[in-house]
Design a protein around this motif. Structure first.
Motif, mmCIF file in Angstrom:
data_model
loop_
_atom_site.group_PDB
_atom_site.id
_atom_site.type_symbol
_atom_site.label_atom_id
_atom_site.label_comp_id
_atom_site.label_asym_id
_atom_site.label_seq_id
_atom_site.Cartn_x
_atom_site.Cartn_y
_atom_site.Cartn_z
ATOM 1 N N SER A 1 107.411 -102.581 102.834
ATOM 2 C CA SER A 1 108.210 -103.695 103.346
ATOM 3 C C SER A 1 107.771 -105.041 102.773
ATOM 4 O O SER A 1 108.333 -106.079 103.121
ATOM 5 N N VAL A 2 106.740 -105.007 101.907
ATOM 6 C CA VAL A 2 106.185 -106.238 101.337
ATOM 7 C C VAL A 2 106.684 -106.403 99.904
ATOM 8 O O VAL A 2 106.835 -105.416 99.169
ATOM 9 N N GLU A 3 106.948 -107.633 99.511
ATOM 10 C CA GLU A 3 107.305 -107.904 98.118
ATOM 11 C C GLU A 3 106.063 -107.707 97.250
ATOM 12 O O GLU A 3 105.100 -108.475 97.346
ATOM 13 N N LEU A 4 106.054 -106.685 96.431
ATOM 14 C CA LEU A 4 104.868 -106.324 95.661
ATOM 15 C C LEU A 4 104.817 -107.105 94.352
ATOM 16 O O LEU A 4 105.194 -106.614 93.279
ATOM 17 N N THR A 5 104.340 -108.335 94.435
ATOM 18 C CA THR A 5 104.127 -109.145 93.239
ATOM 19 C C THR A 5 102.935 -108.593 92.465
ATOM 20 O O THR A 5 102.191 -107.728 92.947
ATOM 21 N N PHE A 6 102.738 -109.092 91.256
ATOM 22 C CA PHE A 6 101.614 -108.633 90.441
ATOM 23 C C PHE A 6 100.287 -108.867 91.166
ATOM 24 O O PHE A 6 99.399 -108.007 91.164
ATOM 25 N N GLU A 7 100.139 -110.044 91.778
ATOM 26 C CA GLU A 7 98.891 -110.362 92.473
ATOM 27 C C GLU A 7 98.642 -109.411 93.638
ATOM 28 O O GLU A 7 97.509 -108.967 93.867
ATOM 29 N N ARG A 8 99.692 -109.085 94.384
ATOM 30 C CA ARG A 8 99.520 -108.170 95.516
ATOM 31 C C ARG A 8 99.206 -106.760 95.044
ATOM 32 O O ARG A 8 98.426 -106.041 95.679
ATOM 33 N N LEU A 9 99.828 -106.338 93.937
ATOM 34 C CA LEU A 9 99.515 -105.016 93.400
ATOM 35 C C LEU A 9 98.043 -104.930 92.988
ATOM 36 O O LEU A 9 97.381 -103.912 93.229
ATOM 37 N N VAL A 10 97.528 -105.992 92.368
ATOM 38 C CA VAL A 10 96.113 -106.013 91.992
ATOM 39 C C VAL A 10 95.236 -105.954 93.239
ATOM 40 O O VAL A 10 94.239 -105.220 93.289
ATOM 41 N N THR A 11 95.608 -106.718 94.264
ATOM 42 C CA THR A 11 94.850 -106.720 95.522
ATOM 43 C C THR A 11 94.805 -105.324 96.134
ATOM 44 O O THR A 11 93.746 -104.839 96.542
ATOM 45 N N ILE A 12 95.968 -104.671 96.184
ATOM 46 C CA ILE A 12 96.045 -103.328 96.767
ATOM 47 C C ILE A 12 95.227 -102.338 95.940
ATOM 48 O O ILE A 12 94.433 -101.551 96.477
ATOM 49 N N ALA A 13 95.400 -102.377 94.619
ATOM 50 C CA ALA A 13 94.740 -101.406 93.741
ATOM 51 C C ALA A 13 93.223 -101.517 93.833
ATOM 52 O O ALA A 13 92.512 -100.517 94.014
ATOM 53 N N VAL A 14 92.711 -102.727 93.704
ATOM 54 C CA VAL A 14 91.257 -102.917 93.715
ATOM 55 C C VAL A 14 90.680 -102.593 95.094
ATOM 56 O O VAL A 14 89.626 -101.964 95.208
ATOM 57 N N SER A 15 91.375 -102.993 96.162
ATOM 58 C CA SER A 15 90.863 -102.766 97.507
ATOM 59 C C SER A 15 90.787 -101.275 97.834
ATOM 60 O O SER A 15 89.817 -100.811 98.445
ATOM 61 N N ILE A 16 91.799 -100.518 97.439
ATOM 62 C CA ILE A 16 91.768 -99.068 97.678
ATOM 63 C C ILE A 16 90.636 -98.429 96.875
ATOM 64 O O ILE A 16 89.897 -97.568 97.378
ATOM 65 N N ALA A 17 90.467 -98.862 95.629
ATOM 66 C CA ALA A 17 89.392 -98.318 94.796
ATOM 67 C C ALA A 17 88.022 -98.619 95.407
ATOM 68 O O ALA A 17 87.152 -97.739 95.475
ATOM 69 N N VAL A 18 87.836 -99.849 95.868
ATOM 70 C CA VAL A 18 86.554 -100.224 96.481
ATOM 71 C C VAL A 18 86.327 -99.429 97.768
ATOM 72 O O VAL A 18 85.215 -98.963 98.047
ATOM 73 N N GLY A 19 87.391 -99.263 98.557
ATOM 74 C CA GLY A 19 87.260 -98.533 99.807
ATOM 75 C C GLY A 19 86.929 -97.068 99.611
ATOM 76 O O GLY A 19 86.323 -96.439 100.491
#
Length: 469
Positions: free
Chosen positions: A401-419
């Motif tokens: 439901s969120v507009e997945l801008t480039f910055e948000r995609l990077v945030t999601i990708a890195v956060s999942i990897a770190v988690g």
């Protein structure tokens, strides 16, 4: 007055009517404050207990065995833990003045507390300290952590503004992914170091339970559908018993009644380094609780506001304080129970309150507790694969439901990897200071910190670009 049940609306067109009718779900409780009838509430509450029981008793088992406690004292630790679980769950679901989030939450001992407690036990062994004295020191640190958590809850609650939907979805997705290891290990029979791990009999039981749960979710109606996990667990346990994989000897040996007394090992003792370490655990619990509470709020359609978040954090703190008083450990909300909310569709907090009452009964009746403990881990694992996957799916739905801008995609990708670092590599942080273990070994905490930090970092960049434009 809101209706107690609802159904998915059917589309008006003739082309969509049949398809929607086939996918319409059974009526479910529509209100968090609705009280289901007893014939539904009791089995659904017991289902919550089954889901969390193995995790609830794991920490006292680890601590008791590390202290080489005799079976009677180890049983007392487990009984005390179940009683404190019950009280903490009732506080969170029913609430007290200024305390309790009043959502369907089930409380249990946090695994983040194991590391500092094992360090205290190791120090006690080195100094020749009796186990009772070591436990008194642990309980003193737990009490300090509970008081600390209660005092800082209003300040931590202000962090709610740092959790927009993009961060919330990422954290909830990370919760589901982090828990998958637990469900997978249960399905295989325990831990990779356990004898028989991955045996075909274990995998077969897990698969059978999973199939039963899915079939009940597809073809069942009413209570049978919402209680699919409980019914699947019962079927799996019966079959496991026929295969000789259910040990009822502990049930026969357990007593019918055991009273849990406060400060059973004597007055708590207080040590500054141990108390500081446990306060760090409390902060870890609070960060994890952000994700848990947000996930629960999303699933029941009641997003958590700041005031409610503060009451929930205070509930964690009071539960931890009770843990120190009743001879047990720090408490937090259990993510595995949150996974049940999506599966059952039952939103009522009184179902989880019923689970709290059952936990209290198990705590004072060791025979009943032993009966629940007799359920084989592979059976629980088969059901857990559905529940933990549903948590991850909820995070994906929020991110959708969120507009997945480039910055948000990077945030999601890195956060999942770190988690996923502590999930995929338990030794990744082995060279780091042991004091940081509660933070570094929690994938939920790492994902939360990463998502909040990166969202703020890219958000400030977007703000500067907007000002230039």
């Amino acid at each position: 007055m809101p209706s107690a049940t609802h159904e998915l609306p059917l589309a008006g067109s003739s082309m969509m009517g049949r398809e929607t009718a086939e996918t319409a779900v059974a009526p479910i409780d529509d209100s968090v404050d609705a009280v289901p009838p007893a014939r539904r509430l009791v089995p659904l509450a017991f289902q919550h207990v089954l889901v969390m029981y193995a995790g609830a008793v794991a920490v006292p088992l680890v601590v008791g065995r590390a202290l080489d406690l005799p079976p009677a004292q180890l049983g007392m630790l487990i009984s005390a833990d179940l009683v404190a679980c019950g009280f903490a769950t009732l506080i969170q679901t029913l609430g007290l003045p200024l305390v309790g989030i009043r959502l369907p939450i089930v409380m249990g001992v946090t695994f983040a507390s194991i590391s500092p407690m094992l360090a205290m036990i190791a120090a006690g062994h080195a100094e020749g300290t009796p186990p009772a004295m070591v436990l008194r020191g642990i309980y003193g640190a737990v009490i300090v952590a509970g008081l600390f958590g209660f005092l800082v809850a209003p300040f931590v609650g202000r962090l709610s503004r740092l959790f927009p939907p993009a961060v919330t979805g990422t954290v909830i997705l990370s919760i589901g992914l982090s828990l998958m290891r637990v469900g997978i290990n249960w399905s295989a029979g325990g831990q990779p170091t356990d004898p028989g791990y991955g045996a075909p009999a274990h995998l077969g039981l897990a698969l059978l339970t999973l199939v039963v749960v899915l079939c009940l979710m597809r073809f069942g109606h009413g209570l049978l559908r919402s209680g699919a996990v409980l019914a699947g667990t019962i079927v799996g346990t019966v079959i496991a018993g026929a295969m000789g994989q259910v040990d009822l000897e502990p049930v026969r040996e357990a007593s019918w009644f055991a009273l849990v007394k406060p400060f059973q090992y004597g007055a708590p003792s207080f040590d500054a380094p141990a108390s500081i370490a446990m306060c760090l655990v409390m902060m870890t619990v609070m960060i994890e609780s952000f994700g848990m509470f947000m996930a629960a709020g999303q699933m029941v359609g009641r997003p958590v506001e700041r005031g409610q978040m503060v009451r929930g954090l205070r509930g964690d703190a009071v539960g931890t304080l009770l843990g120190g008083v009743f001879n047990t450990f720090p408490y937090t909300s259990f993510a595995q129970n949150i996974g049940l909310l999506s599966i059952t569709g039952v939103r009522s907090r009184f179902v989880c309150a019923g689970a709290g009452v059952i936990l209290l009964a198990l705590g004072v009746c060791p025979k009943l507790a032993a009966l629940v403990a007799a359920v084989p881990l592979p059976v629980l694992g088969g059901a857990a694969l559905v529940m933990f996957g549903m948590i991850a799916a909820t995070g994906i739905r929020i991110l959708g439901s969120v507009e997945l801008t480039f910055e948000r995609l990077v945030t999601i990708a890195v956060s999942i990897a770190v988690g996923l670092i502590p999930v995929l590599s338990e030794r990744f942080f082995q060279a780091m200071p042991s004091a940081l273990a509660p933070l570094l070994h929690s994938g939920i905490v790492l994902a939360s910190i990463s998502a909040v930090g990166l969202n703020a970092f890219f958000g400030s960049r977007a703000s500067r670009e907007a000002e230039v434009i």
